[in-house]
Motif scaffolding. Structure first.
Motif, PDB file in Angstrom:
ATOM      1  N   GLU A 107       0.841  -1.190   0.000  1.00  0.00           N
ATOM      2  CA  GLU A 107       0.000   0.000   0.000  1.00  0.00           C
ATOM      3  C   GLU A 107       0.883   1.250   0.000  1.00  0.00           C
ATOM      4  OE1 GLU A 107      -2.551  -0.296   3.366  1.00  0.00           O
ATOM      5  OE2 GLU A 107      -4.075  -1.447   2.295  1.00  0.00           O
ATOM      6  N   LYS A 108       0.862   1.968  -1.104  1.00  0.00           N
ATOM      7  CA  LYS A 108       1.639   3.197  -1.211  1.00  0.00           C
ATOM      8  C   LYS A 108       0.755   4.353  -1.658  1.00  0.00           C
ATOM      9  CE  LYS A 108       5.973   0.743  -2.154  1.00  0.00           C
ATOM     10  NZ  LYS A 108       7.071   0.514  -3.118  1.00  0.00           N
ATOM     11  N   GLU A 109       0.185   4.217  -2.835  1.00  0.00           N
ATOM     12  CA  GLU A 109      -0.646   5.295  -3.366  1.00  0.00           C
ATOM     13  C   GLU A 109      -2.119   5.140  -2.993  1.00  0.00           C
ATOM     14  OE1 GLU A 109       0.002   5.444  -7.530  1.00  0.00           O
ATOM     15  OE2 GLU A 109       2.100   6.084  -7.365  1.00  0.00           O
ATOM     16  N   LYS A 110      -2.529   3.969  -2.552  1.00  0.00           N
ATOM     17  CA  LYS A 110      -3.909   3.740  -2.136  1.00  0.00           C
ATOM     18  C   LYS A 110      -3.923   2.695  -1.036  1.00  0.00           C
ATOM     19  CE  LYS A 110      -4.644   0.432  -5.926  1.00  0.00           C
ATOM     20  NZ  LYS A 110      -5.470   0.118  -7.121  1.00  0.00           N
ATOM     21  N   TRP A 111      -5.008   2.663  -0.286  1.00  0.00           N
ATOM     22  CA  TRP A 111      -5.095   1.758   0.855  1.00  0.00           C
ATOM     23  C   TRP A 111      -6.499   1.172   0.972  1.00  0.00           C
ATOM     24  CZ3 TRP A 111      -8.978   3.850   3.585  1.00  0.00           C
ATOM     25  CH2 TRP A 111      -9.152   5.232   3.562  1.00  0.00           C
ATOM     26  N   SER A 112      -6.620   0.092   1.742  1.00  0.00           N
ATOM     27  CA  SER A 112      -7.926  -0.532   2.012  1.00  0.00           C
ATOM     28  C   SER A 112      -7.981  -0.936   3.485  1.00  0.00           C
ATOM     29  CB  SER A 112      -8.137  -1.767   1.124  1.00  0.00           C
ATOM     30  OG  SER A 112      -7.138  -2.750   1.365  1.00  0.00           O
ATOM     31  N   ARG A 113      -9.129  -0.709   4.109  1.00  0.00           N
ATOM     32  CA  ARG A 113      -9.357  -1.079   5.500  1.00  0.00           C
ATOM     33  C   ARG A 113     -10.734  -1.728   5.630  1.00  0.00           C
ATOM     34  NH1 ARG A 113      -4.843  -0.050   5.063  1.00  0.00           N
ATOM     35  NH2 ARG A 113      -3.514   1.362   6.289  1.00  0.00           N
ATOM     36  N   THR A 114     -10.876  -2.590   6.625  1.00  0.00           N
ATOM     37  CA  THR A 114     -12.149  -3.269   6.858  1.00  0.00           C
ATOM     38  C   THR A 114     -12.557  -3.091   8.318  1.00  0.00           C
ATOM     39  OG1 THR A 114     -11.673  -4.932   5.159  1.00  0.00           O
ATOM     40  CG2 THR A 114     -13.380  -5.465   6.764  1.00  0.00           C
ATOM     41  N   ILE A 115     -13.807  -2.726   8.532  1.00  0.00           N
ATOM     42  CA  ILE A 115     -14.359  -2.544   9.878  1.00  0.00           C
ATOM     43  C   ILE A 115     -15.425  -3.607  10.106  1.00  0.00           C
ATOM     44  CG2 ILE A 115     -15.567  -0.982  11.437  1.00  0.00           C
ATOM     45  CD1 ILE A 115     -14.473   1.331   9.741  1.00  0.00           C
ATOM     46  N   ILE A 116     -15.311  -4.310  11.222  1.00  0.00           N
ATOM     47  CA  ILE A 116     -16.295  -5.325  11.588  1.00  0.00           C
ATOM     48  C   ILE A 116     -17.110  -4.818  12.758  1.00  0.00           C
ATOM     49  CG2 ILE A 116     -16.568  -7.585  12.652  1.00  0.00           C
ATOM     50  CD1 ILE A 116     -14.379  -8.632  10.938  1.00  0.00           C
ATOM     51  N   GLU A 117     -18.408  -4.817  12.613  1.00  0.00           N
ATOM     52  CA  GLU A 117     -19.311  -4.407  13.681  1.00  0.00           C
ATOM     53  C   GLU A 117     -20.015  -5.631  14.247  1.00  0.00           C
ATOM     54  OE1 GLU A 117     -23.594  -2.635  13.689  1.00  0.00           O
ATOM     55  OE2 GLU A 117     -22.222  -1.035  13.117  1.00  0.00           O
ATOM     56  N   LYS A 118     -20.334  -5.555  15.513  1.00  0.00           N
ATOM     57  CA  LYS A 118     -21.036  -6.612  16.249  1.00  0.00           C
ATOM     58  C   LYS A 118     -20.034  -7.590  16.870  1.00  0.00           C
ATOM     59  CE  LYS A 118     -25.241  -6.305  13.459  1.00  0.00           C
ATOM     60  NZ  LYS A 118     -26.210  -7.020  12.622  1.00  0.00           N
ATOM     61  N   PRO A 119     -20.485  -8.575  17.607  1.00  0.00           N
ATOM     62  CA  PRO A 119     -19.574  -9.459  18.359  1.00  0.00           C
ATOM     63  C   PRO A 119     -18.563 -10.171  17.474  1.00  0.00           C
ATOM     64  CG  PRO A 119     -21.819  -9.740  19.114  1.00  0.00           C
ATOM     65  CD  PRO A 119     -21.892  -8.862  17.899  1.00  0.00           C
ATOM     66  N   PHE A 120     -17.324 -10.190  17.938  1.00  0.00           N
ATOM     67  CA  PHE A 120     -16.252 -10.894  17.243  1.00  0.00           C
ATOM     68  C   PHE A 120     -16.118 -12.272  17.885  1.00  0.00           C
ATOM     69  CE2 PHE A 120     -11.926 -11.907  15.971  1.00  0.00           C
ATOM     70  CZ  PHE A 120     -11.864 -11.383  14.687  1.00  0.00           C
TER      71      PHE A 120
END
Length: 211
Positions: A107-120
């Motif tokens: 990841e240099k010029e662009k990035w990706s992230r993931t968010i998890i909601e609720k119980p893990f």
């Protein structure tokens, strides 16, 4: 730019109308500012797909690329998973398979992230198993976990309780004064070097430390 991703059949305008109804009902600011909403709604889109269909994610990738060109979002992605927990591994595997989750170390010029909601997971063992499964498709630094209950009124009211309760305020001020006294005492025991900038005193004079 926000893209809704679900299995139900609907177009962009239907999705925007549903979002407007929800915001009008639950927003803290009422009535809804139509001009402000229209500007925001123009950035809302909808994409239909089953969670386990690779072709749906491939089509999503093409659609997001089109939005990058239109809105200048440069390929940056945040995937917010507000689904049943059993779909978490499926969705992340499909995102990774469609190259929608970028290799973290590339990841240099662009990035990706993931968010998890609720119980893990529902206990320690299931949480460990879920973690191991997800790490096959995503880097730990790309994954965030939140509890949607942090937005509930009970938790929000903690701040109101803290600042409206005189006992809490008095104890907080007493603690702050104690910390301040300790810092002043530390300053006297460990004076600044002689070339430090003098500090002003109440009587208008200046001293190197301690007035």
């Amino acid at each position: 730019v926000c893209v809704g991703f679900a299995r139900r059949e609907k177009d962009h305008d239907t999705f925007r109308a549903e979002m407007k109804e929800a915001v009008s009902k639950f927003s803290r600011v009422k009535p809804l500012d139509e001009e402000l909403w229209n500007a925001f709604a123009s950035n809302l889109y909808y994409h239909k797909s089953d969670f386990d269909k690779p072709e749906g994610y491939q089509a999503l990738g093409k659609f997001l690329n089109e939005l990058d060109t239109k809105h200048g979002t440069k390929g940056n992605r945040v995937y917010y998973l507000s689904t049943q927990p059993r779909y978490f591994p499926v969705i992340i595997e499909q995102l990774n398979g469609a190259d929608l989750i970028y290799p973290y170390h590339d990841e240099k010029e662009k990035w990706s992230r993931t968010i998890i909601e609720k119980p893990f997971g529902h206990d320690l063992n299931s949480a460990i198993a879920l973690q191991e499964d997800l790490m096959k498709h995503i880097h730990e630094k790309q994954l965030f976990r939140i509890d949607h209950y942090l937005g509930k009124e009970t938790v929000q009211n903690i701040l109101a309780f803290r600042f409206s309760n005189h006992r809490c305020r008095r104890d907080r001020h007493r603690y702050a004064r104690k910390i301040l006294r300790r810092r002043r005492s530390h300053t006297r025991l460990h004076p600044k070097p002689h070339d430090a900038t003098p500090l002003p005193c109440r009587n208008g004079a200046t001293k190197q430390f301690g007035c």
